[in-house]
Design a protein around this motif. Sequence first.
Motif, PDB file in Angstrom:
ATOM      1  N   ASN A   1      -2.300  24.711  35.161  1.00  0.00           N
ATOM      2  CA  ASN A   1      -1.731  25.366  33.976  1.00  0.00           C
ATOM      3  C   ASN A   1      -1.205  24.340  32.964  1.00  0.00           C
ATOM      4  N   GLN A   2      -2.000  23.267  32.713  1.00  0.00           N
ATOM      5  CA  GLN A   2      -1.628  22.181  31.805  1.00  0.00           C
ATOM      6  C   GLN A   2      -2.768  21.910  30.842  1.00  0.00           C
ATOM      7  N   ASN A   3      -2.417  21.443  29.652  1.00  0.00           N
ATOM      8  CA  ASN A   3      -3.420  21.024  28.676  1.00  0.00           C
ATOM      9  C   ASN A   3      -3.662  19.528  28.808  1.00  0.00           C
ATOM     10  N   GLY A   4      -4.893  19.100  28.578  1.00  0.00           N
ATOM     11  CA  GLY A   4      -5.213  17.685  28.651  1.00  0.00           C
ATOM     12  C   GLY A   4      -6.410  17.353  27.793  1.00  0.00           C
ATOM     13  N   HIS A   5      -6.952  16.111  27.986  1.00  0.00           N
ATOM     14  CA  HIS A   5      -8.108  15.649  27.225  1.00  0.00           C
ATOM     15  C   HIS A   5      -9.195  15.164  28.183  1.00  0.00           C
ATOM     16  N   ILE A   6     -10.454  15.438  27.836  1.00  0.00           N
ATOM     17  CA  ILE A   6     -11.588  14.929  28.605  1.00  0.00           C
ATOM     18  C   ILE A   6     -11.670  13.418  28.400  1.00  0.00           C
ATOM     19  N   VAL A   7     -11.715  12.676  29.531  1.00  0.00           N
ATOM     20  CA  VAL A   7     -11.884  11.221  29.456  1.00  0.00           C
ATOM     21  C   VAL A   7     -13.371  10.883  29.552  1.00  0.00           C
ATOM     22  N   GLU A   8     -14.013  11.357  30.602  1.00  0.00           N
ATOM     23  CA  GLU A   8     -15.448  11.119  30.731  1.00  0.00           C
ATOM     24  C   GLU A   8     -16.031  12.108  31.754  1.00  0.00           C
ATOM     25  N   LYS A   9     -17.342  12.213  31.705  1.00  0.00           N
ATOM     26  CA  LYS A   9     -18.066  13.116  32.606  1.00  0.00           C
ATOM     27  C   LYS A   9     -18.404  12.368  33.891  1.00  0.00           C
ATOM     28  N   ILE A  10     -17.994  12.916  35.055  1.00  0.00           N
ATOM     29  CA  ILE A  10     -18.292  12.291  36.342  1.00  0.00           C
ATOM     30  C   ILE A  10     -19.658  12.754  36.831  1.00  0.00           C
TER      31      ILE A  10
ATOM     32  N   ILE B   1       0.432  11.195  31.678  1.00  0.00           N
ATOM     33  CA  ILE B   1       0.176   9.810  32.077  1.00  0.00           C
ATOM     34  C   ILE B   1      -0.779   9.747  33.269  1.00  0.00           C
ATOM     35  N   LEU B   2      -1.235  10.909  33.743  1.00  0.00           N
ATOM     36  CA  LEU B   2      -2.087  10.963  34.939  1.00  0.00           C
ATOM     37  C   LEU B   2      -3.539  11.192  34.553  1.00  0.00           C
ATOM     38  N   LYS B   3      -4.429  10.540  35.286  1.00  0.00           N
ATOM     39  CA  LYS B   3      -5.861  10.799  35.182  1.00  0.00           C
ATOM     40  C   LYS B   3      -6.318  11.413  36.517  1.00  0.00           C
ATOM     41  N   MET B   4      -7.116  12.471  36.441  1.00  0.00           N
ATOM     42  CA  MET B   4      -7.581  13.082  37.684  1.00  0.00           C
ATOM     43  C   MET B   4      -8.951  13.716  37.477  1.00  0.00           C
ATOM     44  N   LYS B   5      -9.669  13.865  38.586  1.00  0.00           N
ATOM     45  CA  LYS B   5     -10.983  14.524  38.583  1.00  0.00           C
ATOM     46  C   LYS B   5     -10.769  16.018  38.761  1.00  0.00           C
ATOM     47  N   VAL B   6     -11.395  16.815  37.867  1.00  0.00           N
ATOM     48  CA  VAL B   6     -11.197  18.264  37.873  1.00  0.00           C
ATOM     49  C   VAL B   6     -12.573  18.943  37.885  1.00  0.00           C
ATOM     50  N   PRO B   7     -12.766  19.923  38.774  1.00  0.00           N
ATOM     51  CA  PRO B   7     -14.030  20.674  38.783  1.00  0.00           C
ATOM     52  C   PRO B   7     -14.242  21.377  37.453  1.00  0.00           C
ATOM     53  N   VAL B   8     -15.483  21.508  37.068  1.00  0.00           N
ATOM     54  CA  VAL B   8     -15.797  22.071  35.760  1.00  0.00           C
ATOM     55  C   VAL B   8     -15.384  23.527  35.665  1.00  0.00           C
ATOM     56  N   ASN B   9     -15.363  24.241  36.786  1.00  0.00           N
ATOM     57  CA  ASN B   9     -14.998  25.655  36.724  1.00  0.00           C
ATOM     58  C   ASN B   9     -13.490  25.867  36.545  1.00  0.00           C
TER      59      ASN B   9
END
Length: 782
Positions: free
Chosen positions: A649-658, A669-677
């Motif tokens: 339930n947070q807003n963020g920005h796409i860094v890159e496509k895995i 300040i966190l970067k994480m991998k998130v499923p597309v769904n």
Amino acid sequence: MNDKILNQLEFMKVKEWLKDHAATSLGKEKAMKLFPSTNLDEVTHWQDETDEAVSILRLKGNIPLGGISDIRPAIKRASIGGILSATELLDISNTLYGAKQLRRFIEGLEDIELPHFYDYMEQLMPLNQLEQSIKSCIDEYGHVMDGASSKLRTIRSQIRSYEGSVRDKLDQYTKSKSNMLSDAIVTIRNERYVLPVKHEYRSAFGGIVHDQSSSGQTLFIEPQSVVDINNKLLEARVEEEQEVEKILRELSSLVQIDAEVLRHNVDVLQQVDFIVAKGKLSHQIKAAKPKMNQDGYINMRQARHPLISDDEVVSNDVEIGKEYTAIVITGPNTGGKTVTLKMVGLCTLMAQSGLQVPAQDGCELAVFDFVFADIGDEQSIEQSLSTFSSHMSNIVNILNDVNENSLVLFDELGAGTDPQEGAGLAMAILDYVVEKQSRVIATTHYPELKAYGYNREEVINASVEFDVTTLQPTYRLLLGVPGRSNAFDISKRLGLNQDVIDQAKSMVNEDSRSVENMIASLEQSRKSAEERFEEADELLEESKAIYDSLSNEYEKYLANKEKHMEKAREKASKVLEKAESEAEEILKEIRELRDHTSVKEHHFIDAKKKLSDQKETLGTKVKDKQKPNKAIKQQDFLPGDEVHVLSFNQNGHIVEKISDKEYEVQLGILKMKVPVNQLEFIKRPDQLKTKPMAMVKGSQHHVKPELDLRGERYEDAIQKLEKYLDEALLANYHQVSIIHGKGTGALMKGVQEFAKGHRAVKNYKFGHANEGGTGVTILELK
């Protein structure tokens, strides 16, 4: 620095001026003893004192020194057992009162740092008992009062009684025998009351004749009827004098006891009045506190001669002692060369005496061991010396004493003799003084000395500007530009025949013409540079005004933004509170239905639908705020796209496509991998809509939560940091990491100093061990 040098540079006039600003005779005496010091610490101390006085006068307008007088002679007489007069005792009392008022005034100035004045006030010893003893015996007019002692009160009461009796008896005579009197008045002769009796009526009065008029027609007679009363009155007055003397003796003995303290108080008051006089002089001549050094360095901007009136004086910039140690000023007569010379010398003497100098703030002056000057017409008739001989005799004495910590001023060096010999002598004298590493300023007419400055690194040419159009000097000093004669131009302006001018030019050798042309070119270049500088200065002022205006608008924008954010937060909070309340009602209804034995299945279905509808309503409101755009397919996410991560339930920005099923997302300040769904598209920056992925990556609109400054130059790093913080604020980051590395620590200190002064940085700290430790500074943003 002897009296002759001080007179030549008009330092004595400054002392007279300073004396006029002193409030007491004590301060005036101190002003006339003013003499320059050659000790840097002492001069710095004096300058600090003067600056404190200037600060007080600027804020308060005046410093109370009323009632203070020079009581040292009275103290000296009292200390050897002398009896002071009532007036002297009154002066002592008034001085003690004035000192008390001064101390109360200074101690009340809590908004100003006045360490030296506070120290002087601590040294002032209040002698309240002595002050009150004097005031209880002597009135403000310097008379011993009746209440000084009970005996004196009794005696004076008797005196008034006797005087009244005598006057009553004599008044009876003036009424009953007025025809026998020259004047119907009562007068005094030999301290006795008498009547002015006509000579022919002498026998009608009897008594004692004390005097007669110059014509002998009037006798001043004391009638026998008042002789006894007059005798008693005279005796009472003798007793009065004895009692007054006794009172004055007792008060004088009190002064004797406190003599040392009184002397010290007077010394302190004299020093304070002297310092205040310096401050008043600074205010009058619009002077500034100079920074003092012992390196022979002088740097004054817009300096003025203090003794020339404001409507006539021309300010000049003067610098000597770093890149060059000698200035050779050339130019026509009455152009201001000598005034410039005297101005530098006089400002130096003033600074070394603790006086501020008439120049812009930030000026710097040196403390010299010696200030030498050879100025003006030194022809000596008494010694049968010509002007040249007299000047040379003075120069010989200077060269014998000059050292590396000397300031030497030569006016018309080498003048009064053959031009070629004089020029050679002038250059040799300058060489000698320069080799001694002294600071020297010389004026001259000789054209040979124009080339002298170009051939020596320690020497710079200078001139005083001359306006050929008006045929008048402007009195402006031009460093780096030698003066030229202007004879041909002036002659042409005055109407001299052009043929005569051309013939004169042909008689001047080629080298001289080349030098004059070079100087003319330098002057033209300087004027052009000054014009461009003025234009640039105007543009800079306009730019500053625009910058200030934009800064104010930006501040308003930030303030309004915060205000709207707060309103939005309040509104959202109210919505959530309402939703929670409605949800509670729904749950309560469900529980009641569950406990009811006769409840039907459709009741559960209806209650559940209400809860689902409420959740759907709240979700719709949140989504409306986020403005998701489901027109973008999941596989079309680009770096920089703003997305909503459903699982957090947070807003963020796409860094890159895995991969096709996974993206790397920046959440704070966190970067994480998130499923597309788990990703919902919110918005895409306008710049990314028309750019392919290769161009988007690293774009300025994708703001990382960290900035790496390692390897950057200090100025470039600070500039990048400032730009980065603006972008981080626009991205609504509450915390960012600045990577500066450890190294020498200079970049770390620069980053933290910048953060300390930035309006948007709430706090800063080093990163944890797993975040880079002291090689990283974490900034908390407002």
